[in-house]
Enzyme design. Sequence first.
Site, PDB file in Angstrom:
ATOM      1  CG  LEU A 138      58.854  60.323  34.963  1.00  0.00           C
ATOM      2  CD1 LEU A 138      58.615  61.808  34.719  1.00  0.00           C
ATOM      3  CD2 LEU A 138      59.885  59.768  33.986  1.00  0.00           C
ATOM      4  CG  ASP A 139      54.913  60.106  34.197  1.00  0.00           C
ATOM      5  OD1 ASP A 139      54.431  61.244  34.221  1.00  0.00           O
ATOM      6  OD2 ASP A 139      55.606  59.674  33.253  1.00  0.00           O
ATOM      7  CD  GLU A 140      56.582  55.589  40.380  1.00  0.00           C
ATOM      8  OE1 GLU A 140      56.729  55.608  41.622  1.00  0.00           O
ATOM      9  OE2 GLU A 140      57.214  54.826  39.635  1.00  0.00           O
TER      10      GLU A 140
END
Length: 280
Positions: free
Chosen positions: A223-225
Amino acid sequence: MNTQILILIQCQDDVGLVAKISNTVAQYRLNIVTMREYVDEESNKFFVRLVCNGSIDQPSHLQESLKDNLPPNAQITINPSERKKIIILVTKEHHCLADILIRHHFETWNTDIQAVIGNYSELEEFTKKFNIPFHYVSHENISKEEFESKIANQISIYPFDYLILAKFMRILSPDFVRKFKNRIINIHHSFLPAFIGANPYRQAYTRGVKIIGATAHYVTDDLDEGPIIVQDTRRVNHTYTVQDMMTAGKEIEKAVLARAIRLLLEDRVMLDGNKTIVFE
């Protein structure tokens, strides 16, 4: 008649690659207008983006010639689609969607917006003002698996190059992300991981932050990486209210997302694991 020809290459680094590529291109009577290259010394990988003038009847012949002169397993793309197609996913916030639709309306970008898909219907009327299809797919009272299946069914109606999450406030499952690997682009505020969850601007205001920003990135299982395409920041100070921060944050978000979309549409972004090489 001369036309512009775009060549994208990534491969293992080796001695004399630039010369080999230049000589091969010259054999096809192509004139190199720009040539931007980068070597990742850590992974020993070579990346190059060439724009050439000339004409070529069989790009596949040039591709084979390049392969013969490059290290094994080189990835070579010649003349990718000039007018890419995108699908936009939204929730309720309008600022990123509005910016994209206005740019599209005035033909700022060489792209076709196939459709907008929202898990709320608030942005349907606005979208249709631009004669773009809007599909409402509610996430309420159904499982995440069923919701994503319905989204995927709507997506399958259209050919597309990228899915743009323009403030689409739903976490996508690994299965969904894998189905559209390296084709989903997200925008989020850069308070993560410091201020997660609800009201990040309220949290940032309470903490007294002095810099806010936004990040556009590929979506991956983490997530969001995912690999970052564009980031930007703006200084704020003690006089900023929560609303001031939100307003400034939205301005940064739409600017960063717009810049990322332009780079992708112009084939200026190359993926390397969890990093990007961006030839601006």
